[in-house]
Write a protein that holds these residues in place. Structure first.
Motif, PDB file in Angstrom:
ATOM      1  N   MET A   1       0.857  -1.168   0.000  1.00  0.00           N
ATOM      2  CA  MET A   1       0.000   0.000   0.000  1.00  0.00           C
ATOM      3  C   MET A   1       0.905   1.233   0.000  1.00  0.00           C
ATOM      4  O   MET A   1       1.880   1.294   0.741  1.00  0.00           O
ATOM      5  CB  MET A   1      -0.870  -0.059   1.259  1.00  0.00           C
TER       6      MET A   1
ATOM      7  N   GLU B   1      -2.198   6.104  -1.085  1.00  0.00           N
ATOM      8  CA  GLU B   1      -3.394   5.291  -0.818  1.00  0.00           C
ATOM      9  C   GLU B   1      -3.821   5.427   0.642  1.00  0.00           C
ATOM     10  O   GLU B   1      -5.015   5.551   0.933  1.00  0.00           O
ATOM     11  CB  GLU B   1      -3.137   3.826  -1.157  1.00  0.00           C
ATOM     12  N   ILE B   2      -2.860   5.401   1.538  1.00  0.00           N
ATOM     13  CA  ILE B   2      -3.167   5.540   2.965  1.00  0.00           C
ATOM     14  C   ILE B   2      -3.810   6.896   3.222  1.00  0.00           C
ATOM     15  O   ILE B   2      -4.848   6.996   3.892  1.00  0.00           O
ATOM     16  CB  ILE B   2      -1.893   5.350   3.818  1.00  0.00           C
TER      17      ILE B   2
ATOM     18  N   VAL C   1      -7.493   7.343   2.267  1.00  0.00           N
ATOM     19  CA  VAL C   1      -8.481   6.798   3.203  1.00  0.00           C
ATOM     20  C   VAL C   1      -8.541   7.635   4.477  1.00  0.00           C
ATOM     21  O   VAL C   1      -9.625   7.972   4.956  1.00  0.00           O
ATOM     22  CB  VAL C   1      -8.150   5.329   3.559  1.00  0.00           C
TER      23      VAL C   1
ATOM     24  N   ASN D   1      -3.627  -4.468   2.893  1.00  0.00           N
ATOM     25  CA  ASN D   1      -3.932  -3.840   1.615  1.00  0.00           C
ATOM     26  C   ASN D   1      -4.937  -2.701   1.823  1.00  0.00           C
ATOM     27  O   ASN D   1      -5.419  -2.474   2.943  1.00  0.00           O
ATOM     28  CB  ASN D   1      -4.435  -4.874   0.602  1.00  0.00           C
ATOM     29  N   LEU D   2      -5.245  -2.003   0.755  1.00  0.00           N
ATOM     30  CA  LEU D   2      -6.117  -0.834   0.832  1.00  0.00           C
ATOM     31  C   LEU D   2      -7.503  -1.199   1.355  1.00  0.00           C
ATOM     32  O   LEU D   2      -8.079  -0.475   2.174  1.00  0.00           O
ATOM     33  CB  LEU D   2      -6.211  -0.171  -0.541  1.00  0.00           C
TER      34      LEU D   2
ATOM     35  N   ARG E   1      -9.461   0.313   4.631  1.00  0.00           N
ATOM     36  CA  ARG E   1     -10.825   0.857   4.596  1.00  0.00           C
ATOM     37  C   ARG E   1     -11.715   0.170   5.613  1.00  0.00           C
ATOM     38  O   ARG E   1     -12.526   0.806   6.288  1.00  0.00           O
ATOM     39  CB  ARG E   1     -11.414   0.706   3.197  1.00  0.00           C
TER      40      ARG E   1
END
Length: 77
Positions: free
Chosen positions: A1, A5-6, A9, A27-28, A32
């Motif tokens: 990740m 991406e972090i 979120v 993972n993403l 989430r």
């Protein structure tokens, strides 16, 4: 990740938090899910969602503030 991406979120957070999250190997989608559990754990349980798995639980641990702090990931300046 990735870092981006972090942030997508969580919004802006400390670099240490980003590093801790990246080290979990999550993972993403797991990030989430962890964020959803922090935001509405009772609602998810009431809807019959299974309890979080190991990586999601680790993310929740990283993201939850200590008892004496407000409930939000640590923001950067």
């Amino acid at each position: 990740m990735t870092r981006n991406e972090i942030i997508s979120v969580l919004g802006p957070v400390d670099e240490a938090v980003i590093a801790d999250i990246a080290l979990t190997g999550a993972n993403l989608e797991e990030l989430r899910e962890a964020f959803a559990w922090i935001s509405a754990d009772e609602a998810l349980v009431n809807e019959g969602h299974p309890m979080p798995g190991t990586r999601v639980a680790k993310l929740i641990e990283i993201l939850e503030p200590p008892e004496d702090e407000p409930e939000a990931p640590r923001a950067t300046d």
